[in-house]
Design an enzyme around this catalytic site. Structure first.
Site, PDB file in Angstrom:
ATOM      1  CD  GLU A 115      -3.065  -0.862   2.163  1.00 15.10           C
ATOM      2  OE1 GLU A 115      -4.125  -0.413   1.722  1.00 15.10           O
ATOM      3  OE2 GLU A 115      -2.859  -1.090   3.369  1.00 15.10           O
ATOM      4  CG  HIS A 134      -2.486   3.022   5.825  1.00 17.51           C
ATOM      5  ND1 HIS A 134      -3.853   3.263   5.843  1.00 17.51           N
ATOM      6  CD2 HIS A 134      -2.350   1.682   5.666  1.00 17.51           C
ATOM      7  CE1 HIS A 134      -4.491   2.113   5.682  1.00 17.51           C
ATOM      8  NE2 HIS A 134      -3.601   1.137   5.581  1.00 17.51           N
ATOM      9  CG  HIS A 136      -4.763  -1.544   9.477  1.00 18.94           C
ATOM     10  ND1 HIS A 136      -4.073  -2.691   9.212  1.00 18.94           N
ATOM     11  CD2 HIS A 136      -4.664  -0.781   8.349  1.00 18.94           C
ATOM     12  CE1 HIS A 136      -3.565  -2.643   7.982  1.00 18.94           C
ATOM     13  NE2 HIS A 136      -3.895  -1.487   7.449  1.00 18.94           N
ATOM     14  CG  HIS A 213      -8.077  -0.462   4.873  1.00 15.35           C
ATOM     15  ND1 HIS A 213      -7.691  -0.216   3.578  1.00 15.35           N
ATOM     16  CD2 HIS A 213      -6.948  -0.811   5.518  1.00 15.35           C
ATOM     17  CE1 HIS A 213      -6.392  -0.429   3.448  1.00 15.35           C
ATOM     18  NE2 HIS A 213      -5.920  -0.781   4.616  1.00 15.35           N
TER      19      HIS A 213
END
Ligand SMILES: *[C@@H]1O[C@H](CO)[C@@H](O)[C@H](O)[C@H]1NC(C)=O
Ligand SMILES: *[C@@H]1O[C@H](CO)[C@@H](O)[C@H](O)[C@H]1NC(C)=O
Ligand SMILES: *[C@@H]1O[C@H](CO)[C@@H](O)[C@H](O)[C@H]1NC(C)=O
Ligand SMILES: *[C@@H]1O[C@H](CO)[C@@H](O)[C@H](O)[C@H]1NC(C)=O
Ligand SMILES: *[C@@H]1O[C@H](CO)[C@@H](O)[C@H](O)[C@H]1NC(C)=O
Ligand SMILES: *[C@@H]1O[C@H](CO)[C@@H](O)[C@H](O)[C@H]1NC(C)=O
Length: 294
Positions: A115, A134, A136, A213
């Site tokens: 990603e 990023h 979760h 996500h």
């Protein structure tokens, strides 16, 4: 038999011994060394604060070249050292070399995160962004799932804004962006998906929730992206509890959110948080920032 502490000391000494070689071999500028130190600390802090686990990642734009960014190869952020950091092209998230070992280039660079396009496309879309996270983080996922945007509930989370964080939903993408024959596993696997995510950001909020996500967070520095990530999670807890108490307009006004962001993300206040977090990871026994030790 060695105790754990003795083994760890021996390991740290060996790291120190090669570290001078690593940095001189890579011949990086002071600016790159400085953001490299922050980038390793950032990954370690995000793990220590429970914002990332084995998954999730953080990156920084190359201060010497705005068309490149630095991020670890595919590895749990807690375990990254100087020899995990890779220089990538923003154009296509292709790796160039290990940032702190220029003898490792091209195909010899270990595989990157699937990603990494989250990062490359956010840098491409927003020239002033210098750091991206990023994650979760569990506490934010119910908001993305229920379609309830986060809003700033407290002064330390002013960067969430007052209008509500955008929510990115891969199930709403058309087949030009996510063709039927590609995996529908929610991962941002290419520049097209990364671009779609980057376009979701609004001027009001520095965070996009990703349904099912996690989240993407942009910052004016890598430290700022970590700060915003931490207080986004805190904010999610506060907003949920305020709703449970029956409150509706529980958040900050637009003016309050904007002014509070300016104040809490100033060098002195953000710097106070960073100083604490670096001390915590230094004392935790798991994390190695071999760049800061040199
Ligand atoms: C840099 O990479 C080369 C090639 O893999 C390796 O031999 C060398 O030990 C590395 N240097 C450091 C400081 O890790
Ligand atoms: C190291 O970088 C400096 C400044 O960019 C440059 O002048 C020098 O030639 C470089 N040295 C090596 C060994 O690459
Ligand atoms: C900056 O990065 C771009 C993309 O990697 C590269 O093409 C360009 O040559 C770099 N510029 C300098 C001055 O190194
Ligand atoms: C990635 O982008 C850079 C900069 O535009 C370019 O030089 C390079 O050829 C591209 N690599 C691939 C594999 O497309
Ligand atoms: C798919 O979505 C993108 C972005 O919203 C849009 O630019 C494009 O025109 C759409 N394509 C089709 C075939 O609807
Ligand atoms: C933003 O904060 C700085 C101090 O960090 C202050 O000098 C400045 O006036 C503030 N700007 C606004 C618009 O509040």
């Amino acid at each position: 038999m060695f105790t754990l502490a003795a083994r760890r000391l021996a390991w740290l000494i060996s790291l120190l011994a090669f570290n001078t070689a690593a940095v001189s071999q890579s011949n990086v500028s002071d600016a790159v060394l400085t953001v490299g130190i922050d980038l390793l600390d950032a990954g370690h802090i995000l793990h220590f604060l429970d914002i990332v686990d084995a998954f999730g990642h953080v990156s920084v734009r190359n201060p010497d070249n705005a068309s490149q960014f630095l991020m670890s190869f595919s590895l749990a952020p807690a375990l990254a050292t100087s020899q995990s950091i890779v220089t990538y092209e923003i154009d296509n998230a292709t790796s160039l070399q290990l940032t702190f070992n220029s003898s490792v280039t091209g195909a010899a660079v270990p595989s990157g995160f699937l990603e990494r396009f989250i990062h490359s496309e956010i840098y491409k879309a927003f020239p002033t962004v210098q750091g991206v996270v990023h994650s979760h983080t569990t506490e934010i996922l119910p908001f993305a799932g229920a379609g309830v945007p986060l809003t700033a509930q407290m002064h330390t989370a002013g960067s969430l804004g007052s209008l509500g964080t955008p929510i990115f939903d891969t199930n709403k993408l058309n087949t030009t962006i996510l063709p039927e024959n590609q995996p529908h596993d929610l991962l941002i696997r290419n520049t097209v998906l990364g671009d779609a995510l980057a376009r979701t950001f609004s001027a009001d909020s520095q965070v996009v929730l990703m349904k099912g996500h996690g989240m993407a967070v942009r910052g004016f520095s890598v430290r700022d992206a970590v700060f915003r990530s931490f207080y986004t999670r805190q904010d999610a807890t506060v907003q949920l509890q305020a709703r449970l108490l029956g409150g509706h307009n529980t958040g900050l006004t637009a003016r309050e959110a904007m002014d509070a962001e300016n104040t809490t993300e100033s060098d002195s206040l953000l710097g106070r948080a960073w100083q604490l977090w670096v001390a915590q990871v230094d004392n935790a026994g798991l994390y190695v920032n071999d760049l800061r030790m040199s």
